[in-house]
Design a protein around this motif. Structure first.
Motif, mmCIF file in Angstrom:
data_model
loop_
_atom_site.group_PDB
_atom_site.id
_atom_site.type_symbol
_atom_site.label_atom_id
_atom_site.label_comp_id
_atom_site.label_asym_id
_atom_site.label_seq_id
_atom_site.Cartn_x
_atom_site.Cartn_y
_atom_site.Cartn_z
ATOM 1 N N SER A 207 -2.497 -12.570 9.808
ATOM 2 C CA SER A 207 -2.760 -12.242 8.412
ATOM 3 C C SER A 207 -2.167 -10.883 8.075
ATOM 4 O O SER A 207 -2.164 -9.978 8.911
ATOM 5 C CB SER A 207 -4.260 -12.231 8.104
ATOM 6 O OG SER A 207 -4.481 -12.000 6.719
ATOM 7 N N CYS B 133 -6.214 -19.727 20.384
ATOM 8 C CA CYS B 133 -5.668 -19.730 19.035
ATOM 9 C C CYS B 133 -5.003 -18.397 18.734
ATOM 10 O O CYS B 133 -5.317 -17.380 19.372
ATOM 11 C CB CYS B 133 -6.763 -19.974 17.993
ATOM 12 S SG CYS B 133 -7.659 -21.531 18.161
ATOM 13 N N LYS C 200 -8.136 -11.533 8.253
ATOM 14 C CA LYS C 200 -8.045 -11.848 9.688
ATOM 15 C C LYS C 200 -9.427 -11.792 10.332
ATOM 16 O O LYS C 200 -9.794 -12.674 11.128
ATOM 17 C CB LYS C 200 -7.096 -10.851 10.359
ATOM 18 C CG LYS C 200 -6.891 -11.061 11.856
ATOM 19 C CD LYS C 200 -5.861 -10.077 12.398
ATOM 20 C CE LYS C 200 -6.336 -8.653 12.310
ATOM 21 N NZ LYS C 200 -5.382 -7.684 12.870
ATOM 22 N N LEU D 65 -3.823 -19.897 10.976
ATOM 23 C CA LEU D 65 -4.403 -20.073 12.308
ATOM 24 C C LEU D 65 -3.608 -21.146 13.038
ATOM 25 O O LEU D 65 -3.356 -22.220 12.486
ATOM 26 C CB LEU D 65 -5.867 -20.505 12.199
ATOM 27 C CG LEU D 65 -6.576 -20.860 13.515
ATOM 28 C CD1 LEU D 65 -6.717 -19.627 14.393
ATOM 29 C CD2 LEU D 65 -7.930 -21.477 13.248
ATOM 30 N N THR E 199 -2.519 -15.721 5.399
ATOM 31 C CA THR E 199 -3.392 -15.899 6.553
ATOM 32 C C THR E 199 -3.204 -17.299 7.129
ATOM 33 O O THR E 199 -3.118 -18.279 6.379
ATOM 34 C CB THR E 199 -4.870 -15.716 6.151
ATOM 35 O OG1 THR E 199 -5.026 -14.436 5.523
ATOM 36 C CG2 THR E 199 -5.779 -15.782 7.366
ATOM 37 N N ILE F 77 -4.449 -16.029 15.344
ATOM 38 C CA ILE F 77 -4.707 -15.769 13.933
ATOM 39 C C ILE F 77 -3.666 -14.771 13.445
ATOM 40 O O ILE F 77 -3.392 -13.773 14.104
ATOM 41 C CB ILE F 77 -6.107 -15.163 13.735
ATOM 42 C CG1 ILE F 77 -7.180 -16.046 14.369
ATOM 43 C CG2 ILE F 77 -6.397 -14.939 12.257
ATOM 44 C CD1 ILE F 77 -8.518 -15.335 14.537
ATOM 45 N N VAL G 117 -11.460 -14.935 9.514
ATOM 46 C CA VAL G 117 -11.125 -16.101 10.339
ATOM 47 C C VAL G 117 -11.724 -15.952 11.732
ATOM 48 O O VAL G 117 -12.212 -16.922 12.324
ATOM 49 C CB VAL G 117 -9.600 -16.304 10.405
ATOM 50 C CG1 VAL G 117 -9.264 -17.499 11.304
ATOM 51 C CG2 VAL G 117 -9.027 -16.526 9.018
ATOM 52 N N GLU G 118 -11.688 -14.729 12.278
ATOM 53 C CA GLU G 118 -12.354 -14.494 13.563
ATOM 54 C C GLU G 118 -13.833 -14.883 13.479
ATOM 55 O O GLU G 118 -14.363 -15.542 14.384
ATOM 56 C CB GLU G 118 -12.227 -13.022 13.952
ATOM 57 C CG GLU G 118 -10.837 -12.589 14.378
ATOM 58 C CD GLU G 118 -10.771 -11.116 14.746
ATOM 59 O OE1 GLU G 118 -9.830 -10.724 15.456
ATOM 60 O OE2 GLU G 118 -11.662 -10.348 14.323
#
Length: 486
Positions: free
Chosen positions: A367, A363, A373, A347, A345, A365, A376-377
Motif C-alpha cells: 500500500s 502473504c 496497510k 494483497l 492497496t 501486503i 489489511v494487517e
C-alpha cells in the motif's frame, strides 16, 4: 550458449546484461553476481566498497569540466526472481539463463529473464566503464536481495555515500518517470495439525492447477489474473462439503512477491463418491476457464489418481485452513484517489504449504498509504486468529512519498521532451522500489526512478523490449549531461 543479445545496441549495456544472465543470482543466492560486480569495479581502478550487508558501492570521478555537478547515485539490485515453468529443467543455483530474441523483445527459455533488475545494473556498469560519456561525480549502488526482503536496502548505513540525487533504474515502463511507490508488509500465518491415519474405502487423488500466468504481485495485481491458491481452495471447500474429501497435503505458490501460478493438493475421496468427485473437478475446470477466459487461457485443472498418502491432516485443522483461505482477501483492495489508475492497496495470497504438522500461509501486503496497510494487517490477523493460526508480520518497509518540487524530476522532464518530443508521464508505482527505504537513510536525496519496458516480471513470460532499452540508455546519458550544478 547463445550470446546474440550481447551484439545489440547499446553494446556496453547489452554485453553487461548478457554477462549477468550467465551468473546464477536468485534472491539470497546472488553472491556470485555481487562478487562479479565488485571485481568489475576493481578492474576499472575505481573505488569499490562492499558494505557489511553485501551491497557493492563503486565511485567514479567526474569527467573533465563536470566536476561542479551534483553527485548522482545510480542504483539497482543484483538479485532476480527465480521462476520457471513446471516442465522446464533449470537449476537457478547453477544454470545460466537461456536468452533469445523474438519480435523485438529479449526473452528467456522457460524461466524468468532477470531484466528486473539486470538491465538497470548493466546500465550502471556501462556508465562506470565508459570513457566517452560526460558526467559529474558518479556513485553506483548495487544492492542485494531486493526481491525477497529488500535486505540490501535495509542494511545500507548512513555516511557511505556522498550523492545528492538517487536515480533508481528498476521501473518497467519506458516514457514514465516514477516519483513514489508502495510500502509493504509480510504476513505470516501458521496452522498446526495432527497427522492422522487414512481411512478405509477411500481413493487418493492429486489435484493439479497449472498454466496460470502469475506475474509481479505489485505491477500485475491489477490485471485480474487467477491466483492458484484461491482457486484451489474454492474447489476444496466444495469437495470437502459435498463428498467428505480429506486433505493430505497442499503446495501452492513459491514466492511471496509472485502471483501463484500453480497449486497441488493430495486428497482422499470415499470410494462411493469418486465419480461425483471427478465430475465436480471437471465442472470447476469449466467454470474457471469461463470466468478467466480473457486472462488465463492456458489454465489447466485436473485430478489424477495417485498412491495413498501416509497420513491426512486432522479434520478440524483441515476445515479451519480451507475456510480461512476461502475467506482471505486477495488482489486489489483499493485504488488510489491521488493517482487515478494506480492501485493503492493490495494483497497477494502467495504461498500455502503443508509439511510435518504445519501449514504456512504467506502473504504480501502492499500500500502507498501506511494506515491502509495496517488495516489489511488487522483484517488478516482477525481472520486467521479466529481460525486458530499463529499470526505475525515482518519485513515492513515504507513507501516513497512524491516530491513535487524535485529538481531532478524537472531536469528529466525537460531532457525527455527535448530528445523525444513529449513530456514523460509522471507516476507512482504499486511495487516496492528501494527508494523509500534508502531515502529514509539519506533524507537529503532527490529521488526518481525510470527504466525500459519490461513485461511480466516475476514470471517465465518476462521480457524486455529492445527498442525501449535504447531509449532508456539515451535518456540516461542525456540526463547525466544535464545534472544541475552543486
Amino acid at each position: 550458449m547463445n550470446n546474440e543479445i550481447s551484439k545489440l545496441e547499446p553494446i556496453s549495456l547489452w554485453e553487461n546484461f548478457y554477462a549477468l544472465t550467465q551468473i546464477p543470482r536468485p534472491s539470497k543466492k546472488e553472491q556470485q553476481a555481487a562478487k562479479y560486480v565488485e571485481e568489475f569495479g576493481k578492474k576499472l581502478g575505481l573505488e569499490t566498497i562492499v558494505d557489511k550487508t553485501g551491497n557493492v558501492i563503486i565511485k567514479k570521478p567526474a569527467t573533465p569540466g563536470m566536476e561542479n555537478r551534483k553527485t548522482i547515485l545510480l542504483q539497482g539490485h543484483v538479485d532476480m526472481v527465480p521462476q520457471k515453468n513446471s516442465d522446464k529443467q533449470h537449476d537457478f543455483g547453477k544454470d545460466p539463463i537461456e536468452t533469445y530474441i523474438e519480435d523485438g523483445w529479449v526473452k528467456a527459455n522457460g524461466t524468468t529473464l532477470g531484466a528486473d533488475n539486470g538491465i538497470g545494473v548493466a546500465a550502471a556498469m556501462g556508465i562506470l566503464q565508459s570513457k566517452d560519456i560526460p558526467h559529474g561525480p558518479i556513485e553506483a549502488l548495487f544492492t542485494i536481495d531486493e526481491e525477497t526482503g529488500m535486505t540490501g536496502a535495509f542494511g545500507l548505513e548512513a555516511g557511505m555515500l556522498d550523492a545528492d540525487i538517487l536515480i533508481n533504474m528498476d521501473s518497467e515502463d519506458e516514457g514514465e518517470l516514477y516519483v513514489g511507490c508502495a510500502g509493504g508488509s509480510n504476513a505470516n500465518m501458521e496452522f498446526s495439525y495432527s497427522e492422522v491415519q487414512t481411512e478405509a474405502n477411500t481413493v487418493a487423488f492429486k489435484i493439479s492447477l497449472t498454466g496460470l500466468k502469475g506475474g509481479h504481485s505489485g505491477m500485475d495485481i491489477i490485471l485480474g489474473r487467477g491466483n492458484a491458491n484461491k482457486l484451489m481452495f474454492r474447489l476444496l471447500k466444495e469437495l470437502v462439503a459435498a463428498y467428505g474429501v480429506r486433505l493430505a497435503s497442499i503446495d501452492g505458490g513459491s514466492l511471496r512477491n509472485a502471483i501463484p501460478r500453480e497449486a497441488f493438493a493430495v486428497v482422499t475421496v470415499p470410494a462411493n463418491n469418486v465419480i461425483e468427485f471427478s465430475e465436480t473437478v471437471e465442472e470447476f475446470s469449466s467454470t474457471y476457464k469461463s470466468e478467466l477466459a480473457a486472462t488465463e487461457p492456458d489454465l489447466l485443472l485436473v485430478a489424477e489418481q495417485c498412491d495413498m498418502p501416509s497420513s491426512l491432516m486432522d479434520e478440524i485443522a483441515q476445515d479451519d485452513l480451507v475456510n480461512s483461505i476461502q475467506a482471505c482477501p486477495n488482489g486489489v483492495i483499493r485504488m488510489s484517489d491521488a493517482m487515478p489508475g494506480l492501485v493503492e492497496t493490495s494483497l497477494n495470497l502467495a504461498i500455502v504449504k503443508s509439511e510435518g504438522g504445519k501449514t504456512k500461509v504467506l502473504c504480501l501486503i502492499r500500500s502507498s498509504v501506511d494506515t491502509a496497510k495496517e488495516d489489511v494487517e488487522s483484517t488478516l490477523e482477525s481472520l486467521f486468529r479466529l481460525a486458530g493460526a499463529k499470526v505475525e508480520f515482518s519485513g515492513q518497509y515504507p513507501g516513497w512519498k512524491p516530491n513535487p518540487e524535485s529538481e531532478i524530476l524537472q531536469v528529466m522532464k525537460d531532457v525527455y521532451n527535448n530528445e523525444f518530443g513529449k513530456i514523460p508521464e509522471i507516476k507512482g508505482i504499486h511495487a516496492g522500489l528501494e527508494c523509500g527505504i534508502l531515502g529514509a537513510v539519506y533524507p537529503n536525496w532527490d529521488m526518481i526512478s525510470f527504466g525500459p519496458t519490461i513485461r511480466f516480471p516475476h514470471s517465465p513470460d518476462e521480457k524486455v523490449n529492445i527498442e525501449t532499452v535504447g531509449k532508456f540508455w539515451k535518456f540516461l546519458l542525456e540526463t547525466l549531461k544535464n545534472v544541475p550544478a552543486k
